[in-house]
Motif scaffolding. Structure first.
Motif, short mmCIF file in Angstrom:
data_model
loop_
_atom_site.label_atom_id
_atom_site.label_comp_id
_atom_site.label_asym_id
_atom_site.label_seq_id
_atom_site.Cartn_x
_atom_site.Cartn_y
_atom_site.Cartn_z
N GLU A 49 -0.32 -0.14 0.04
CA GLU A 49 1.09 -0.04 0.42
C GLU A 49 1.86 -1.31 0.05
O GLU A 49 2.94 -1.24 -0.53
N ALA A 50 1.29 -2.47 0.37
CA ALA A 50 1.95 -3.73 0.07
C ALA A 50 2.09 -3.94 -1.44
O ALA A 50 3.14 -4.36 -1.93
N LEU A 51 1.03 -3.62 -2.18
CA LEU A 51 1.06 -3.79 -3.63
C LEU A 51 2.08 -2.85 -4.26
O LEU A 51 2.88 -3.25 -5.11
N PHE A 52 2.10 -1.60 -3.84
CA PHE A 52 3.05 -0.63 -4.38
C PHE A 52 4.49 -1.06 -4.08
O PHE A 52 5.38 -0.88 -4.90
N ASN A 53 4.71 -1.65 -2.92
CA ASN A 53 6.06 -2.13 -2.58
C ASN A 53 6.54 -3.20 -3.55
O ASN A 53 7.75 -3.35 -3.75
N GLU A 54 5.62 -3.94 -4.16
CA GLU A 54 6.02 -4.91 -5.19
C GLU A 54 6.56 -4.19 -6.42
O GLU A 54 7.42 -4.70 -7.13
N LEU A 55 6.05 -2.99 -6.67
CA LEU A 55 6.52 -2.19 -7.80
C LEU A 55 7.84 -1.52 -7.46
O LEU A 55 8.81 -1.60 -8.21
N ASN A 56 7.89 -0.84 -6.32
CA ASN A 56 9.10 -0.13 -5.92
C ASN A 56 9.05 0.17 -4.43
O ASN A 56 8.34 1.09 -4.01
N SER A 57 9.79 -0.56 -3.66
CA SER A 57 9.77 -0.37 -2.20
C SER A 57 10.68 0.77 -1.75
O SER A 57 10.71 1.09 -0.57
N ASN A 58 11.41 1.39 -2.67
CA ASN A 58 12.32 2.48 -2.32
C ASN A 58 11.67 3.85 -2.33
O ASN A 58 12.30 4.83 -1.94
N ILE A 59 10.45 3.94 -2.84
CA ILE A 59 9.77 5.23 -2.94
C ILE A 59 8.87 5.43 -1.74
O ILE A 59 8.09 4.54 -1.39
N LYS A 60 8.96 6.60 -1.13
CA LYS A 60 8.07 6.94 -0.03
C LYS A 60 6.67 7.16 -0.59
O LYS A 60 6.48 7.90 -1.55
N GLN A 61 5.70 6.52 0.01
CA GLN A 61 4.33 6.59 -0.49
C GLN A 61 3.52 7.66 0.24
O GLN A 61 3.71 7.88 1.43
N LEU A 62 2.61 8.27 -0.49
CA LEU A 62 1.61 9.14 0.12
C LEU A 62 0.42 8.27 0.52
O LEU A 62 0.15 7.24 -0.09
N SER A 63 -0.34 8.70 1.50
CA SER A 63 -1.52 7.94 1.91
C SER A 63 -2.61 8.07 0.85
O SER A 63 -2.64 9.03 0.08
N LEU A 64 -3.51 7.10 0.83
CA LEU A 64 -4.65 7.17 -0.10
C LEU A 64 -5.52 8.38 0.18
O LEU A 64 -6.01 9.02 -0.74
N SER A 65 -5.71 8.70 1.45
CA SER A 65 -6.52 9.87 1.79
C SER A 65 -5.94 11.14 1.18
O SER A 65 -6.67 11.98 0.66
N GLU A 66 -4.63 11.26 1.22
CA GLU A 66 -3.98 12.43 0.63
C GLU A 66 -4.03 12.37 -0.89
O GLU A 66 -4.27 13.36 -1.56
N THR A 67 -3.82 11.19 -1.44
CA THR A 67 -3.79 11.01 -2.88
C THR A 67 -5.15 11.26 -3.52
O THR A 67 -5.23 11.87 -4.59
N LEU A 68 -6.20 10.81 -2.89
CA LEU A 68 -7.54 10.89 -3.48
C LEU A 68 -8.37 12.06 -2.94
O LEU A 68 -9.59 12.02 -2.97
N LYS A 69 -7.71 13.11 -2.46
CA LYS A 69 -8.45 14.29 -2.00
C LYS A 69 -9.36 14.79 -3.12
O LYS A 69 -9.04 14.64 -4.30
N GLU A 70 -10.45 15.43 -2.74
CA GLU A 70 -11.43 15.89 -3.73
C GLU A 70 -10.84 16.80 -4.79
O GLU A 70 -11.22 16.74 -5.94
N ASN A 71 -9.90 17.64 -4.42
CA ASN A 71 -9.34 18.57 -5.41
C ASN A 71 -8.18 17.97 -6.19
O ASN A 71 -7.62 18.62 -7.06
N ASN A 72 -7.81 16.74 -5.90
CA ASN A 72 -6.74 16.10 -6.65
C ASN A 72 -7.33 15.48 -7.91
O ASN A 72 -8.49 15.08 -7.95
N THR A 73 -6.55 15.42 -8.95
CA THR A 73 -7.06 14.96 -10.24
C THR A 73 -6.49 13.59 -10.58
O THR A 73 -5.86 13.40 -11.61
N ILE A 74 -6.74 12.63 -9.71
CA ILE A 74 -6.23 11.28 -9.92
C ILE A 74 -7.40 10.31 -10.04
O ILE A 74 -8.41 10.44 -9.36
N VAL A 75 -7.24 9.38 -10.96
CA VAL A 75 -8.19 8.29 -11.12
C VAL A 75 -7.41 7.02 -10.77
O VAL A 75 -6.37 6.74 -11.38
N LEU A 76 -7.88 6.27 -9.79
CA LEU A 76 -7.19 5.06 -9.36
C LEU A 76 -8.05 3.85 -9.67
O LEU A 76 -9.10 3.65 -9.06
#
Length: 142
Positions: free
Chosen positions: A20-47
């Protein structure tokens, strides 16, 4: 410093707060999703993340998807903490994501970057990315 792919099993409150803190350095105006939601098993994201000890200092995400024109990846949310910029961490993250893209047999990787982000654009070009002549349109749904 270590650069790895973050797995869902590695998520805890500390990691969530650091992202959350790191992303705020990029853009603090965007509402963030939680990591748990972002990295769900059926999600296709590589972080990809870079840590110094237990501290998250940089991250970059690649979302993968399949469409008729191929299996693609889209790079998003590339950010290096202000105190660590200029040390090649963005390159390490991008190289880690490109490694994963090769393992996944992606056909194409795309990314968008603001024209004012000259250092990032130089990095992307040095990795072989080329400016695509196209229009980008967006519709924000809330």
């Amino acid at each position: 410093m270590t650069t790895t792919i973050l797995k869902q099993s590695e998520i805890n409150d500390t990691t969530q707060k650091q992202v959350e803190a790191l992303f705020n350095e990029l853009n603090s105006n965007i509402k963030q999703l939680s990591l748990s939601e972002t990295l769900k098993e059926n999600n296709t994201i590589v972080l990809a993340v870079c840590k110094e000890g237990d501290t998250l200092i940089a991250m970059a995400a690649m979302v993968t998807y399949k469409v008729i024109s191929g299996h693609k990846g889209m790079i998003e949310d590339v950010v290096v903490s202000a105190n660590y910029r200029g040390k090649g961490l963005g390159r390490k993250l991008m190289e880690k994501l490109l490694e994963e893209a090769e393992k996944m047999n992606l056909n194409e990787i795309i990314l968008f970057s603001g024209h004012h982000r000259t250092a990032a654009i130089s990095l992307y070009k040095s990795l072989g990315f080329k400016l695509k002549d196209s229009g980008l349109y967006r519709l924000i749904l809330d």
